[in-house]
Write a protein that holds these residues in place. Structure first.
Motif, PDB file in Angstrom:
ATOM      1  N   ASP A 313      35.098   5.245  39.709  1.00  0.00           N
ATOM      2  CA  ASP A 313      35.850   5.614  40.907  1.00  0.00           C
ATOM      3  C   ASP A 313      34.904   6.305  41.895  1.00  0.00           C
ATOM      4  O   ASP A 313      34.365   7.377  41.599  1.00  0.00           O
ATOM      5  CB  ASP A 313      37.010   6.540  40.536  1.00  0.00           C
ATOM      6  CG  ASP A 313      37.979   6.772  41.687  1.00  0.00           C
ATOM      7  OD1 ASP A 313      37.554   6.686  42.858  1.00  0.00           O
ATOM      8  OD2 ASP A 313      39.156   7.068  41.418  1.00  0.00           O
ATOM      9  N   ARG A 315      35.533   7.893  44.426  1.00  0.00           N
ATOM     10  CA  ARG A 315      36.004   9.221  44.822  1.00  0.00           C
ATOM     11  C   ARG A 315      35.469  10.286  43.877  1.00  0.00           C
ATOM     12  O   ARG A 315      35.173  11.416  44.286  1.00  0.00           O
ATOM     13  CB  ARG A 315      37.532   9.233  44.862  1.00  0.00           C
ATOM     14  CG  ARG A 315      38.116   8.466  46.046  1.00  0.00           C
ATOM     15  CD  ARG A 315      39.584   8.204  45.916  1.00  0.00           C
ATOM     16  NE  ARG A 315      39.885   7.276  44.825  1.00  0.00           N
ATOM     17  CZ  ARG A 315      40.986   6.563  44.748  1.00  0.00           C
ATOM     18  NH1 ARG A 315      41.901   6.652  45.698  1.00  0.00           N
ATOM     19  NH2 ARG A 315      41.195   5.747  43.722  1.00  0.00           N
ATOM     20  N   GLU A 319      33.249  13.500  44.989  1.00  0.00           N
ATOM     21  CA  GLU A 319      33.660  14.863  44.629  1.00  0.00           C
ATOM     22  C   GLU A 319      32.585  15.560  43.792  1.00  0.00           C
ATOM     23  O   GLU A 319      32.319  16.760  43.979  1.00  0.00           O
ATOM     24  CB  GLU A 319      34.980  14.805  43.860  1.00  0.00           C
ATOM     25  CG  GLU A 319      36.167  14.393  44.726  1.00  0.00           C
ATOM     26  CD  GLU A 319      37.398  14.062  43.889  1.00  0.00           C
ATOM     27  OE1 GLU A 319      37.323  14.190  42.646  1.00  0.00           O
ATOM     28  OE2 GLU A 319      38.420  13.665  44.481  1.00  0.00           O
ATOM     29  N   SER A 331      33.102   8.993  52.527  1.00  0.00           N
ATOM     30  CA  SER A 331      34.163   8.383  51.736  1.00  0.00           C
ATOM     31  C   SER A 331      34.287   6.895  52.045  1.00  0.00           C
ATOM     32  O   SER A 331      33.955   6.438  53.142  1.00  0.00           O
ATOM     33  CB  SER A 331      35.508   9.052  52.041  1.00  0.00           C
ATOM     34  OG  SER A 331      35.458  10.430  51.753  1.00  0.00           O
ATOM     35  N   ALA A 337      38.570   2.680  49.777  1.00  0.00           N
ATOM     36  CA  ALA A 337      38.813   3.965  49.118  1.00  0.00           C
ATOM     37  C   ALA A 337      38.756   3.786  47.600  1.00  0.00           C
ATOM     38  O   ALA A 337      39.433   2.920  47.035  1.00  0.00           O
ATOM     39  CB  ALA A 337      40.164   4.522  49.534  1.00  0.00           C
ATOM     40  N   GLY A 338      37.934   4.595  46.966  1.00  0.00           N
ATOM     41  CA  GLY A 338      37.780   4.526  45.524  1.00  0.00           C
ATOM     42  C   GLY A 338      36.803   3.465  45.064  1.00  0.00           C
ATOM     43  O   GLY A 338      36.372   3.467  43.909  1.00  0.00           O
ATOM     44  N   PHE A 341      31.224   4.424  48.395  1.00  0.00           N
ATOM     45  CA  PHE A 341      30.864   5.666  49.070  1.00  0.00           C
ATOM     46  C   PHE A 341      29.790   5.318  50.098  1.00  0.00           C
ATOM     47  O   PHE A 341      29.209   4.225  50.073  1.00  0.00           O
ATOM     48  CB  PHE A 341      30.358   6.722  48.080  1.00  0.00           C
ATOM     49  CG  PHE A 341      29.089   6.359  47.349  1.00  0.00           C
ATOM     50  CD1 PHE A 341      27.852   6.763  47.815  1.00  0.00           C
ATOM     51  CD2 PHE A 341      29.136   5.616  46.167  1.00  0.00           C
ATOM     52  CE1 PHE A 341      26.682   6.437  47.141  1.00  0.00           C
ATOM     53  CE2 PHE A 341      27.978   5.284  45.472  1.00  0.00           C
ATOM     54  CZ  PHE A 341      26.746   5.694  45.960  1.00  0.00           C
TER      55      PHE A 341
END
Length: 402
Positions: A313, A315, A319, A331, A337-338, A341
């Protein structure tokens, strides 16, 4: 105590200390008798960054989105047919704005990872014998996917069909960083933002307008107020603005322009290409990772969007980089998304700074479970940077060593 959190998103970008100091000044009178003597040369020098000698550049308190709106409402009419393409978050938002402002949008959807479909544009323009298409829109650099499109080829398609449509270009994450030739490419309206290649905080939307677009303004009747060309022209011609300008940002802009123009725009473009090439060399070594850009012809020199390995992932990677390694990565937006990056490599950056970003990304990927050999990507970037040191820097280093 623990150092800075490192910023490697594609905007806002890092602010040079000289620019930061220039903005750290007391508030000033934006209607002072000598304020116009500061503003007039500033507007003239902005044209050098856009690479145009004709037309004019407007500076609006706002963002690139505000400059988009100004470009549309000042040159087109409700119901006008426009040709657009959609291949990322920001080109998607531009289409949404055009539709909401009442334009008749002929939109071509493209797989995310590619850019403006020039051949499709050429076909639509050739078929438009009645010249119903009033404007062609092109996102030069799609920030969400790390894709750069060929604006010169779009101009060639317009010229080949002798089509009179205006050429709108979103250059928010390209102008001031990668090659952009407004005059030579026949661009009529070009949008930029202060927080990207101009190395400032967000807060200025910049819009360069050709003489052809200024003539179209005389025939346009869409409602506008805050973003009116007429109001800006009337006051800009005296060195002032029709409303309160962000004077501290303008002081910073003066210094950032000096830095860019002193270096030379070609040198700025070369530096960004070198930085991007180092990042791409690193990504090529990360097992399971690949660029979202679908081929070298689409590679952006300002931002790399990177697919995380299957089962990872993105995300979590972002993080971890932020909380564990004090590094901000971009992001993945919307459908990315996910899955992806981003590493921004524009503005005030150098190879050693980017090696830090790549190191943080590697560690975060490993922590997320990616099968990556620590240091392998960083080593590839180091070699790319080492072998592409500009001759002037190499000679200076050799002289100091001797």
């Amino acid at each position: 105590m623990n150092g800075n959190t490192h910023l490697f998103i594609p905007g806002p970008t890092n602010i040079p200390e000289e620019v930061r100091r220039a903005m750290n000044v007391p508030m000033e009178d934006m209607r002072a008798p000598d304020f116009g003597e500061f503003i007039s040369p500033l507007l003239a020098d902005l044209k050098k960054v856009f690479r145009t000698e004709t037309g004019r550049v407007f500076v609006f308190p706002g963002s690139g989105t505000g400059a988009w709106e100004s470009a549309i409402t000042n040159t087109l009419n409700t119901g006008d047919r426009v040709l657009m393409s959609r291949f990322g978050q920001f080109s998607m938002l531009w289409v949404d704005m055009a539709e909401r402002l009442g334009l008749d949008v002929d939109v071509i959807d493209v797989d995310w990872g590619k850019g403006v479909p020039v051949e499709d544009y050429a076909a639509r323009l050739a078929a438009d014998k009645a010249h119903e298409i009033k404007a062609v829109f092109a996102t030069h650099n799609e920030t969400a996917t790390g894709v750069t499109s060929n604006i010169a080829a779009i101009r060639a398609a317009l010229d080949a069909t002798d089509h009179p449509a205006l050429l709108f270009v979103d250059g928010v994450s390209s102008i001031g960083s990668i090659e952009f030739e407004m005059e030579d490419w026949g661009v009529d309206l070009a949008v930029a933002g202060s927080q990207k290649g101009l190395m400032l905080p967000a807060g200025l939307g910049l819009l360069a307008v050709s003489e052809k677009a200024l003539a179209a303004h005389e025939r346009a009747n869409m409602p506008r107020c805050y973003f009116s060309f007429a109001d800006m022209i009337r006051l800009n011609d005296t060195g002032y603005f029709p409303y309160t300008p962000p004077t501290q940002l303008l002081r910073g802009l003066r210094v950032s322009l000096d830095m860019l123009l002193d270096a030379g725009m070609e040198s700025v473009w070369d530096r960004h290409h070198r930085l991007a090439s180092g990042v791409r060399a690193a990504v090529a070594e990360w097992q399971g990772c690949r660029l979202v850009a679908d081929g070298p012809e689409w590679h952006s020199d300002t931002v790399s969007a990177i697919y995380a390995p299957d089962g990872i992932d993105a995300r979590h990677v972002i993080e971890t980089a932020y909380h564990k390694y004090q590094t901000s990565l971009g992001s993945g937006l919307a459908k990315l998304a996910g899955r992806a990056f981003r590493i921004g490599h524009l503005g005030s950056l150098n190879p050693v700074m980017l090696c830090g970003a790549l190191s943080a990304a590697e560690m975060a990927l490993c922590d997320a479970g990616a099968a990556i050999t620590p240091g392998q990507g960083v080593a590839a970037a180091q070699e790319a940077f080492r072998l592409t040191t500009p001759p002037v820097q190499a000679r200076a280093a050799a002289a100091r060593a001797a």
